[in-house]
Design an enzyme around this catalytic site. Sequence first.
Site, PDB file in Angstrom:
ATOM      1  CB  CYS A   1      11.601 -24.598  91.425  1.00 14.44           C
ATOM      2  SG  CYS A   1       9.919 -25.499  91.644  1.00 14.44           S
TER       3      CYS A   1
ATOM      4  CD  GLU B   1      11.960 -28.272  89.663  1.00 12.66           C
ATOM      5  OE1 GLU B   1      10.839 -28.526  89.687  1.00 12.66           O
ATOM      6  OE2 GLU B   1      12.508 -28.148  88.488  1.00 12.66           O
TER       7      GLU B   1
ATOM      8  CB  CYS C   1       9.837 -22.582  87.452  1.00 22.30           C
ATOM      9  SG  CYS C   1       9.131 -22.799  88.966  1.00 22.30           S
TER      10      CYS C   1
ATOM     11  CB  ILE D   1       1.049 -32.473  91.943  1.00 26.95           C
ATOM     12  CG1 ILE D   1       1.964 -33.838  92.467  1.00 26.95           C
ATOM     13  CG2 ILE D   1      -0.436 -32.995  92.364  1.00 26.95           C
ATOM     14  CD1 ILE D   1       2.060 -34.191  93.602  1.00 26.95           C
TER      15      ILE D   1
END
Length: 281
Positions: free
Chosen positions: A241, A207, A238, A195
């Site tokens: 995450c 994630e 990433c 988002i």
Amino acid sequence: MSSSDNRRLSVTRVDVSKGHEAEFHAISTQFAALLARKEYGRAVTVADEAEPLRFYSVRHWNGVASAELCHADPEVQSLTARLYQIARVTHVVNGVRRAEMVRLLLEDRRARVEADRRTGFDRRMKDAGSPTGIERRVARDRRLGPRRLRDRPGEVDLIGAARHAREHADAAFSHFKVGAALETADGEVITGCNIENATYGLTICAERVAMFKALSEGHRAFVRIAIVADTDSPTPPCGACRQILWEFGGNLEVQLANLKNPKGTYRLKDLLPLPFDARLL
Ligand code: THU
């Protein structure tokens, strides 16, 4: 009902990691002695003819209640905990799967995943010969509702769920849509999508959306996550995450895929070597 009607059989397949055979035999002997001494039932360990590290643990319970008492017994639990450290255990026949046993099995699975999460223990056994990734999924299953118990983790179509979640991505700035699906220890699937935000920096990845949704619903034990993007090369999580997934999910299995194909299965500890976490505080 006569007492013989109440007798039940359970069989687990035990893939012992190489070098731990002697310890496995010691555990099996102690387990059989415990079952007999406490009158829970009888345990027999059978070696697989073809696979040197594979055994079957056959348990004849004196009754459903005996099986339940046995699972709740701290002596049994400590033996089982040792077993899980040296072997992969798969339920093959579960003759005592009634409502209360389902609960016990769930607690057992949660406890194992929780223990892994705390220690960063890698459950994979190099010699266990068990399939990974897509081979482990037996069929597509679109009923991704809450609280579905799976006999074996990994049977749910996690990649399918991530693909579906991706359709909700709000990627107005990058146009790079990502979907994620996180499987909890009790087989529930929680999805997320990225988002984005006009300030860019407040964007949140698929994630983390999945993980925070799951945590906010009370889940604390996880087994795997699937991540999907519309790219030829895989889209790994990433750095931010990876950190969040590690802290809350431990050494998760990470399945990467695009809209058509799986693109590889990893373990989080390999994607985040030398992690910083609460153990270091
Ligand atoms: N993104 C994810 O959601 N997950 C990843 O694994 C990589 C990147 C998102 C963040 C951003 O909205 C877009 O993809 C481009 O970076």
